[in-house]
Design an enzyme around this catalytic site. Sequence first.
Site, PDB file in Angstrom:
ATOM      1  N   ASP A   1      -2.742 -10.496  -2.492  1.00 36.47           N
ATOM      2  CA  ASP A   1      -3.286 -10.064  -1.205  1.00 36.47           C
ATOM      3  C   ASP A   1      -4.774  -9.743  -1.368  1.00 36.47           C
ATOM      4  O   ASP A   1      -5.222  -9.370  -2.461  1.00 36.47           O
ATOM      5  CB  ASP A   1      -2.525  -8.817  -0.739  1.00 36.47           C
ATOM      6  CG  ASP A   1      -2.861  -8.396   0.670  1.00 36.47           C
ATOM      7  OD1 ASP A   1      -2.115  -8.768   1.586  1.00 36.47           O
ATOM      8  OD2 ASP A   1      -3.870  -7.678   0.860  1.00 36.47           O
TER       9      ASP A   1
ATOM     10  N   ASP B   1      -4.406 -13.126   3.461  1.00 38.56           N
ATOM     11  CA  ASP B   1      -5.641 -12.632   4.070  1.00 38.56           C
ATOM     12  C   ASP B   1      -6.856 -12.951   3.203  1.00 38.56           C
ATOM     13  O   ASP B   1      -7.969 -12.501   3.508  1.00 38.56           O
ATOM     14  CB  ASP B   1      -5.566 -11.131   4.372  1.00 38.56           C
ATOM     15  CG  ASP B   1      -4.982 -10.315   3.241  1.00 38.56           C
ATOM     16  OD1 ASP B   1      -4.608 -10.887   2.195  1.00 38.56           O
ATOM     17  OD2 ASP B   1      -4.873  -9.082   3.399  1.00 38.56           O
TER      18      ASP B   1
ATOM     19  N   HIS C   1       0.816  -1.217   0.000  1.00 39.48           N
ATOM     20  CA  HIS C   1       0.000   0.000   0.000  1.00 39.48           C
ATOM     21  C   HIS C   1       0.853   1.272   0.000  1.00 39.48           C
ATOM     22  O   HIS C   1       0.307   2.373  -0.147  1.00 39.48           O
ATOM     23  CB  HIS C   1      -0.928   0.030   1.219  1.00 39.48           C
ATOM     24  CG  HIS C   1      -1.976  -1.040   1.215  1.00 39.48           C
ATOM     25  ND1 HIS C   1      -2.840  -1.240   0.158  1.00 39.48           N
ATOM     26  CD2 HIS C   1      -2.307  -1.982   2.153  1.00 39.48           C
ATOM     27  CE1 HIS C   1      -3.645  -2.251   0.440  1.00 39.48           C
ATOM     28  NE2 HIS C   1      -3.338  -2.710   1.643  1.00 39.48           N
TER      29      HIS C   1
END
Length: 345
Positions: A195, A284, A159
Amino acid sequence: MKVIYSDKHQAHQGGMELHRGELVPCYEMPSRAQFMLDALRQADFPILPPRNFAPEQLERVHSADYLQFLRTAYSQWQAAGKSGFMLPSAFPARGQRQDKIPTGIHAKLGYYSYDASTPMVAGTWQAVEAGAHCALTAAALVAEGEHSAYALCRPPGHHAGYATFGGYCFLNNAALAAQYLRDQGKQKVVVLDVDYHHGNGTQDIFWQRDDVLTISIHGDPATEYPFFLGYADEQGEGTGLGYCHNFPLPAGTDWPTYQQVLLQALQLIKDFSPDAMVVSLGVDTFEDDPISAFKLKSEHYPLLGAHIASLGLATVFIQEGGYAVAEVGQNVAAVLQGFEQAAQS
């Protein structure tokens, strides 16, 4: 496959985050790295410390002023009479100026960040620099002839943009690895982000480039973090047009649907014919992850690794998300084992 790990990640711990309107303890905590390390050791992966790299290496993907901010932010916080963890309280929104870097620490925090979910503490820089060195070491091993390597980076990085932090991320480890491979002579590199959350920072860094293909499979930003990037119509700009691909998927996505999209992404990579690959490995996507909404099960992670191996590319794995559930470690190990077994067959 060699695993690169530094226990300096433990210096980054503590603090609260603003998660969907509630101030809660951070989901990104040291225990998640320990789960991964324990599982990798149990699976007999060799664990190596990172090499050291010159500070200038970080400037290959991040601005010098942003890096200086990260290095000095906590001392500025203390100089302002503050202690404990740091969170921004204001951001330069639409219609406000973004062309002047502020001098005060409270304004700087909002200038360089884009959320209030990414606290900084006294040891944050030590941890993120070590994580970046882990990523660069894994990339160096692959550049030197290893078929694959894995960097257990914490905090994660995908990010983090050219001059922004957020989503628990400060330095973009995947982008650093991809750029290092380019600098070492790999003409074309792909970054595949699996992700749950869109790799907005990686997209930002390579947005106008055609030598690094970025592909992200993630939760739909209409409802999922980072919310404001990751739509399918984002395809790059200038010379980078057509070299960015996003696959947003709805909450509840299961393995059959995910696998179908993954195969589409792998075909794009084949068409690009890269010399090396970087995988932003987030687990995740697991059904019990506390802040995500896909429905992958532990049995699917070896299959994910095998699919990635089918490309036959020299590959650097960079750890991204996957939060504090015990299965996070076994799922990471399963991806790497699936990759190795398929690559050797």
